[in-house]
Design a protein around this motif. Sequence first.
Motif, short mmCIF file in Angstrom:
data_model
loop_
_atom_site.label_atom_id
_atom_site.label_comp_id
_atom_site.label_asym_id
_atom_site.label_seq_id
_atom_site.Cartn_x
_atom_site.Cartn_y
_atom_site.Cartn_z
N ALA A 17 0.84 -1.20 0.00
CA ALA A 17 0.00 0.00 0.00
C ALA A 17 0.88 1.25 0.00
CB ALA A 17 -0.92 0.01 1.21
N SER A 18 0.31 2.33 -0.50
CA SER A 18 1.02 3.61 -0.56
C SER A 18 0.18 4.66 0.17
CB SER A 18 1.24 4.03 -2.02
OG SER A 18 1.91 5.26 -2.07
N LEU A 19 0.74 5.22 1.23
CA LEU A 19 0.03 6.15 2.09
C LEU A 19 0.74 7.50 2.08
CD1 LEU A 19 -1.91 6.99 4.43
CD2 LEU A 19 -0.31 5.84 5.99
N GLU A 20 -0.04 8.56 1.89
CA GLU A 20 0.50 9.92 1.94
C GLU A 20 -0.41 10.77 2.83
OE1 GLU A 20 2.46 10.55 -2.43
OE2 GLU A 20 0.36 9.93 -2.35
N TYR A 21 0.18 11.42 3.81
CA TYR A 21 -0.55 12.28 4.74
C TYR A 21 0.10 13.65 4.68
CZ TYR A 21 -2.60 13.94 9.14
OH TYR A 21 -3.26 14.66 10.10
N LEU A 22 -0.57 14.59 4.00
CA LEU A 22 0.02 15.89 3.68
C LEU A 22 -0.91 17.02 4.11
CD1 LEU A 22 1.01 14.93 -0.01
CD2 LEU A 22 2.31 14.48 2.09
N PRO A 23 -1.09 17.20 5.42
CA PRO A 23 -2.02 18.22 5.90
C PRO A 23 -1.41 19.63 5.86
CG PRO A 23 -0.97 17.16 7.75
CD PRO A 23 -0.45 16.46 6.51
N HIS A 24 -2.30 20.63 5.98
CA HIS A 24 -1.83 21.98 6.20
C HIS A 24 -1.23 22.09 7.61
CE1 HIS A 24 -3.91 22.98 2.51
NE2 HIS A 24 -3.58 24.25 2.64
N GLU A 25 -0.73 23.26 7.91
CA GLU A 25 -0.07 23.48 9.19
C GLU A 25 -1.05 23.49 10.35
OE1 GLU A 25 -0.82 27.57 7.33
OE2 GLU A 25 -0.28 25.55 6.65
N THR A 26 -0.51 23.32 11.55
CA THR A 26 -1.28 23.43 12.78
C THR A 26 -0.85 24.71 13.51
OG1 THR A 26 -1.58 21.06 13.06
CG2 THR A 26 -1.72 22.41 15.04
N LEU A 27 -1.82 25.57 13.79
CA LEU A 27 -1.55 26.82 14.50
C LEU A 27 -1.84 26.62 15.98
CD1 LEU A 27 -3.32 29.31 12.04
CD2 LEU A 27 -0.97 28.44 11.96
N VAL A 28 -0.86 26.89 16.81
CA VAL A 28 -1.01 26.76 18.26
C VAL A 28 -1.07 28.15 18.85
CG1 VAL A 28 -0.09 25.71 20.35
CG2 VAL A 28 0.34 24.62 18.14
N TYR A 29 -2.26 28.55 19.28
CA TYR A 29 -2.45 29.90 19.81
C TYR A 29 -1.83 30.03 21.20
CZ TYR A 29 -5.73 31.20 16.08
OH TYR A 29 -6.31 31.52 14.88
N ALA A 30 -1.54 31.27 21.58
CA ALA A 30 -1.03 31.55 22.92
C ALA A 30 -2.02 31.05 23.96
CB ALA A 30 -0.79 33.04 23.09
N ASN A 31 -1.47 30.44 25.01
CA ASN A 31 -2.24 29.90 26.14
C ASN A 31 -3.05 28.67 25.77
OD1 ASN A 31 -1.42 31.93 28.12
ND2 ASN A 31 -2.67 33.34 26.90
N ASN A 62 4.70 1.89 1.63
CA ASN A 62 5.51 3.10 1.67
C ASN A 62 4.70 4.27 2.19
OD1 ASN A 62 4.43 4.66 -0.80
ND2 ASN A 62 4.94 2.66 -1.69
N TYR A 63 5.42 5.29 2.68
CA TYR A 63 4.77 6.42 3.32
C TYR A 63 5.55 7.70 3.06
CZ TYR A 63 3.26 9.61 7.02
OH TYR A 63 2.81 10.71 7.71
N ILE A 64 4.81 8.76 2.74
CA ILE A 64 5.35 10.12 2.71
C ILE A 64 4.37 10.99 3.49
CG2 ILE A 64 6.09 12.07 1.32
CD1 ILE A 64 6.53 10.19 -1.02
N GLY A 65 4.87 11.75 4.44
CA GLY A 65 3.97 12.59 5.22
C GLY A 65 4.72 13.68 5.94
N TRP A 66 3.96 14.66 6.43
CA TRP A 66 4.60 15.75 7.16
C TRP A 66 3.66 16.32 8.22
CZ3 TRP A 66 4.30 17.56 1.66
CH2 TRP A 66 3.17 18.33 1.40
N GLU A 67 4.29 17.03 9.16
CA GLU A 67 3.57 17.79 10.18
C GLU A 67 4.27 19.12 10.34
OE1 GLU A 67 3.37 15.44 13.75
OE2 GLU A 67 1.51 14.47 13.09
N ILE A 68 3.49 20.19 10.39
CA ILE A 68 4.03 21.55 10.52
C ILE A 68 3.32 22.22 11.69
CG2 ILE A 68 4.38 23.77 9.38
CD1 ILE A 68 4.06 22.25 6.69
#
Length: 299
Positions: free
Chosen positions: A121-135, A151-157
């Motif tokens: 299987a071929s898995l790709e997880y390519l989400p937009h960024e995660t914004l962590v607000y103050a507090n 196989n896998y290609i993915g990212w976290e921002i």
Amino acid sequence: MALCEPHITTPSSHSQWLAGLHMQFTARQGRTQLQRTERVGPLSVQRAFYPEANGTAHLYLLHPPAGIVSGDELHISAKLDDNSQALLTTPGANRFYRARHATGNAARQYQYTRLTASQNASLEYLPHETLVYANANAISHTEIHLTDNANYIGWEIACLGLPHIQQPFSGGQFQQVLSIYFNHRIRFHDRLSLNAGDPVTTSRIGLAGHHVSGTMIVFNGKFADESSYVQQLCQIIREATSREQQSGTLAVTALQGVVVVRYLGDNSEQCRTCFAHIWSAVRPEVSQRTAVPPRIWFT
């Protein structure tokens, strides 16, 4: 094969909003089909799109509230059966908003993602960024489980605070865990845990004063133990990102067959554009497919 039941408990208060999305993909009649979905709360997925000739399914994960507040939990899981191919992305940034409480379980904001790819299987997880607000009091936990020659290609921002509008990450805490399992054994484990003001946020061996960090993973189970193949992937990435390498915003390493790309800077769009460029460069080597960006990226 039945999907795992959602790991979601009954809310302890009316202020909690718990959500789950569970998907199963099957290769059938020349394309990958979303065979089954289970939904709890405000998480959903559109029908699969097929912009590629080989039938790879493109899925957009939807969370209408567009953010996570105190007490909220999001649980996302996907299982790719043998020979299936799926690309998962999001239409926009995820957000961990300011927590309503300073401490305790009621203050926590939680997202758990568990993705599984079976034989070939071929898995790709390519989400937009995660914004962590103050507090915020945010926890992001991602597990990738791969079998044999999957196989896998993915990212976290992750973006800490919004300094461009004078809202820095001046308080709160953020935990991010990323684990890669291959044939039921862990191959890569990465954990970031920090409070606003921790020395790690300004240290040269930490975030060095930057507020955007990204981690990209490239892994091919078929060649995971062949060092020449892994080094070839690293070289492709280095050649594709020579400018970022020279500026010091990007680094490429290989750990137990897992290629790890790290970004550290102050521009989430730059990070995502760079990661997408890497994806385009390595995809033919990893899954023998030319990169076809999801349409949602251009809207």
